[in-house]
Design an enzyme around this catalytic site. Structure first.
Site, PDB file in Angstrom:
ATOM      1  N   ARG A 106       0.842  -1.195   0.000  1.00  0.00           N
ATOM      2  CA  ARG A 106       0.000   0.000   0.000  1.00  0.00           C
ATOM      3  C   ARG A 106       0.883   1.253   0.000  1.00  0.00           C
ATOM      4  O   ARG A 106       1.889   1.311   0.726  1.00  0.00           O
ATOM      5  CB  ARG A 106      -0.879  -0.020   1.254  1.00  0.00           C
ATOM      6  CG  ARG A 106      -1.928   1.063   1.317  1.00  0.00           C
ATOM      7  CD  ARG A 106      -2.999   0.864   0.296  1.00  0.00           C
ATOM      8  NE  ARG A 106      -4.183   1.666   0.551  1.00  0.00           N
ATOM      9  CZ  ARG A 106      -5.142   1.832  -0.366  1.00  0.00           C
ATOM     10  NH1 ARG A 106      -5.057   1.278  -1.558  1.00  0.00           N
ATOM     11  NH2 ARG A 106      -6.212   2.557  -0.081  1.00  0.00           N
ATOM     12  N   THR A 390      -8.940  -0.358 -10.738  1.00  0.00           N
ATOM     13  CA  THR A 390      -8.161  -1.377 -10.025  1.00  0.00           C
ATOM     14  C   THR A 390      -8.227  -2.678 -10.812  1.00  0.00           C
ATOM     15  O   THR A 390      -9.031  -2.809 -11.729  1.00  0.00           O
ATOM     16  CB  THR A 390      -8.752  -1.555  -8.600  1.00  0.00           C
ATOM     17  OG1 THR A 390      -8.616  -0.326  -7.917  1.00  0.00           O
ATOM     18  CG2 THR A 390      -8.087  -2.632  -7.791  1.00  0.00           C
ATOM     19  N   THR A 408      -3.701  -1.455  -7.776  1.00  0.00           N
ATOM     20  CA  THR A 408      -4.489  -0.261  -8.123  1.00  0.00           C
ATOM     21  C   THR A 408      -3.651   1.004  -8.264  1.00  0.00           C
ATOM     22  O   THR A 408      -2.635   1.164  -7.583  1.00  0.00           O
ATOM     23  CB  THR A 408      -5.569  -0.028  -7.037  1.00  0.00           C
ATOM     24  OG1 THR A 408      -6.389   1.069  -7.409  1.00  0.00           O
ATOM     25  CG2 THR A 408      -4.970   0.274  -5.675  1.00  0.00           C
ATOM     26  N   ASP A 430      -7.952   8.069  -0.806  1.00  0.00           N
ATOM     27  CA  ASP A 430      -8.625   7.035  -0.002  1.00  0.00           C
ATOM     28  C   ASP A 430      -8.603   7.377   1.493  1.00  0.00           C
ATOM     29  O   ASP A 430      -9.188   6.659   2.304  1.00  0.00           O
ATOM     30  CB  ASP A 430      -7.975   5.656  -0.205  1.00  0.00           C
ATOM     31  CG  ASP A 430      -8.560   4.924  -1.413  1.00  0.00           C
ATOM     32  OD1 ASP A 430      -9.440   5.487  -2.073  1.00  0.00           O
ATOM     33  OD2 ASP A 430      -8.127   3.790  -1.676  1.00  0.00           O
ATOM     34  N   GLY A 477     -13.294  -2.381  -7.614  1.00  0.00           N
ATOM     35  CA  GLY A 477     -14.639  -1.878  -7.346  1.00  0.00           C
ATOM     36  C   GLY A 477     -14.693  -0.831  -6.239  1.00  0.00           C
ATOM     37  O   GLY A 477     -15.778  -0.468  -5.799  1.00  0.00           O
ATOM     38  N   GLY A 478     -13.529  -0.367  -5.761  1.00  0.00           N
ATOM     39  CA  GLY A 478     -13.546   0.626  -4.700  1.00  0.00           C
ATOM     40  C   GLY A 478     -14.284   0.071  -3.493  1.00  0.00           C
ATOM     41  O   GLY A 478     -14.140  -1.106  -3.127  1.00  0.00           O
TER      42      GLY A 478
HETATM   43  N1  GLU Z   1      -8.392   2.662  -4.067  1.00  0.00           N
HETATM   44  C1  GLU Z   1      -9.269   1.599  -3.795  1.00  0.00           C
HETATM   45  C2  GLU Z   1      -8.789   0.776  -2.620  1.00  0.00           C
HETATM   46  O1  GLU Z   1      -7.627   0.690  -2.403  1.00  0.00           O
HETATM   47  C3  GLU Z   1      -9.484   0.691  -4.938  1.00  0.00           C
HETATM   48  C4  GLU Z   1     -10.159   1.377  -6.033  1.00  0.00           C
HETATM   49  C5  GLU Z   1     -10.867   0.467  -6.973  1.00  0.00           C
HETATM   50  O2  GLU Z   1     -11.115  -0.673  -6.682  1.00  0.00           O
HETATM   51  O3  GLU Z   1     -11.180   0.910  -8.067  1.00  0.00           O
HETATM   52  O4  GLU Z   1      -9.557   0.204  -1.938  1.00  0.00           O
END
Ligand code: GLU
Length: 576
Positions: A106, A390, A408, A430, A477-478
């Site tokens: 991360r 992602t 991602t 985020d 999918g965020g």
């Molecule tokens: N930034 C998001 C995360 O780390 C992922 C974004 C996505 O899945 O499009 O949870």
């Protein structure tokens, strides 16, 4: 029966075993030894990346080696989703020791980051578009450092030999897919960013089209350096300087320094595992979405979900209510454990899950609040927003080792700023934009120097009671990721669908007051049955689609699934 490591760790964590025991007779574990068909497999979001992974597996590489080649290719062919400038979480299942290790790549915030850096001069949170395109949104990239660590721990081939296919694709031109074309022409603010226009459009402004080839010689050069120097190629030296320079440009320059880049370290630890019926389900540790998935499963285990099926409204109702409860907790408590106390064991403890599952009544009520698990601190509510771009893939090698990785650049083309052939991430959006609630209580996921923002990413590996691999799955999918992964697991394990059917099941993301879904995809009667239970499905084009990729062992064979909403494939190799 031997207490295999994942269960041992689950027990150490104080995770529920009682309800798992009660359910144990229901589902025979499908996992275990692969006796027929291909011995290895890759399921990923783009055929060119799958091919790069298979090529490594064919020449004797293992899943850790293949993951490097897949990421190198994905960063080129799917730059809207992941890449050298982004971050990732990865699980490694070791076939010999039956253990699952979690790798954390991360991004972290620069030392100069401040809790109010996403507040506008008015004191209100910035608009998401403004924050994403700003120089403040980029975290120090971690995906390559993480892969380097994992490949050093487990790989069989030389690191420097893992980039050839991606390098050739970059030099000779890769095939542009429809999804990339859609993003270039789409409504994301990054589509209008100067670097995105310069890369994907000709002098007349005509965008690249699906089926055409696009070269990226700068990306090939960067890969050659990474092949020689490892992550130092981007965290130190000329490329690091280029990253710093690009971030310090407007709009709204960021603070990242060469010292920030040089200080980056990927981590590894035992994965977070909990029993689900007669399986052990393992995910990455906080600040990832692993704990959310495990809580969701813990709640579902206390329902009769396993006796339901995809055509049964009650089953979908139970999934939706478990999701609401899981999200309320995740958004309150999950954050970088190096900075805040995350009550992981409390959230997954038997007593807490028993009480929380009782909130799943016959009819949906108002959105649930976060609970009060044992060991919980008292952070304020949080203002994290999280759409994005992602990718998620799974690799099984011929020895039975497995990688599940979600990777991602956060949003479509990250922050839209390109350096040496790759896009920089906007992962720091985020974090919670507002550092505190109106009473001044700090949000768990507030920005801090060198802190990692909360993620929803949840690559997942499932084992049977003997510690043998059953399935691996993950999705982009965020915020919706934990819902997508839950659905896939329930479909494959509880409803006994093929992995392909499981990933194709309708999506239902129950978050706060909203039930975002694909109503037209449900079996007849489900939508009305949900309505009768107070669940009114809505569509929301702004919620990112799933991109589930998974592999399961069924009847001694590997069976893959690639989400029909994207353009990926699952292909086997080696040993039929
Ligand atoms: N930034 C998001 C995360 O780390 C992922 C974004 C996505 O899945 O499009 O949870």
């Amino acid at each position: 029966m031997r207490l295999f490591p994942a269960f041992a760790r689950a027990v150490l964590l104080g995770v529920a075993t009682g309800a798992a025991g009660a359910a144990m007779a229901i589902a025979p574990a499908p996992g275990g030894t692969i006796t027929e068909g291909p011995k290895a497999m890759v399921a990923a979001a783009n055929p060119q990346a799958v091919e790069a992974g298979l090529a490594v597996l064919r020449r004797g590489g293992n899943a850790a080696d293949a993951a490097v080649a897949i990421q190198a290719a994905l960063g080129l062919v799917e730059p809207q989703s992941s890449g050298l400038g982004g971050g990732a979480f990865m699980l490694w299942y070791d076939a010999k020791s039956h253990t699952v290790t979690a790798y954390d790549g991360r991004e972290f915030a620069p030392a100069g980051a401040t809790p109010d850096m996403f507040l506008a001069p008015s004191g209100q949170p910035m608009s998401r578009a403004e924050a994403m395109l700003s120089g403040r949104s980029a975290g120090v990239p971690g995906a390559i450092a993480m892969l380097y660590l994992a490949q050093k721990d487990h790989g069989r081939l030389a690191w420097r030999g893992l980039f050839g296919d991606a390098e050739r694709l970059a030099d000779d031109g890769f095939l542009v897919g429809p999804r990339l074309q859609g993003m270039v022409e789409g409504h994301a603010p990054q589509a209008r960013a100067p670097d995105v226009i310069a890369y994907f459009r000709d002098e007349k402004g005509r965008p690249i089209k699906a089926g055409e080839r696009l070269k990226n010689p700068a990306y090939a050069r960067t890969l050659r350096l990474i092949a020689r120097q490892g992550p130092d190629a981007i965290l130190k030296g000329k490329i690091a300087q280029d990253i710093v320079d690009r971030i310090h440009q407007g709009p709204i320059p960021g603070s990242m320094t060469l010292q920030d880049l040089a200080a980056y370290q990927a981590h590894s630890a035992a994965a977070l595992c909990a029993p689900y019926r007669n399986y052990a389900v393992c995910g990455p540790n906080p600040p990832s979405g692993g704990v959310a998935v495990l809580e969701g499963l813990g709640l579902l285990q206390r329902t009769d979900i396993a006796s339901r099926g995809p055509a049964d409204a009650q089953g979908w109702y139970e999934i939706s209510q478990a999701e609401r409860l899981m999200y309320a907790d995740d958004l309150r408590y999950n954050a970088d454990p190096a900075f805040v106390k995350v009550p992981t064991a409390g959230l997954l403890s038997s007593g807490y899950l028993d009480e929380r599952a009782k909130l799943i009544g016959p009819v949906a009520g108002a959105p649930p609040q976060a609970g009060d698990p044992p060991g919980a601190p008292n952070p304020g509510p949080d203002h994290t927003q999280e759409p994005g771009g992602t990718s998620s893939f799974v690799v099984v090698d011929r020895w039975g080792n497995v990688v599940a990785m979600t990777t991602t650049v956060e949003s479509i083309f990250g922050d839209g700023r390109m350096v040496d052939g790759f896009f920089l991430n906007n992962q720091l959006t985020d974090f919670s934009f507002a550092p505190t609630d109106p009473d001044g209580r700090p949000a768990a996921n507030a920005v801090a120097p060198r802190k990692r923002p909360r993620s929803s990413m949840a690559p997942t590996i499932i084992l049977d009671r003997e510690g043998r691999f059953v399935a691996g799955i993950g999705s982009p999918g965020g915020l919706a990721i934990p819902s997508f992964v839950l659905k896939g697991i329930v479909g494959a394990l509880d409803w006994n669908l093929s992995m392909q059917q499981a990933v194709a099941l309708p999506n239902l993301v129950a978050f706060g007051p909203a039930y975002i879904s694909e109503p037209e995809k449900f079996a007849p009667g489900v939508v009305d049955g949900l309505k009768a239970r107070g669940v009114n499905l809505v569509t929301n084009p702004f919620v990112e689609d799933s991109g589930l990729h998974g592999i399961i062992v069924r009847g001694g064979r590997l069976q893959g699934g690639a989400d029909p909403r994207r353009e990926g494939v699952a292909l086997g190799c080696c040993g039929d």
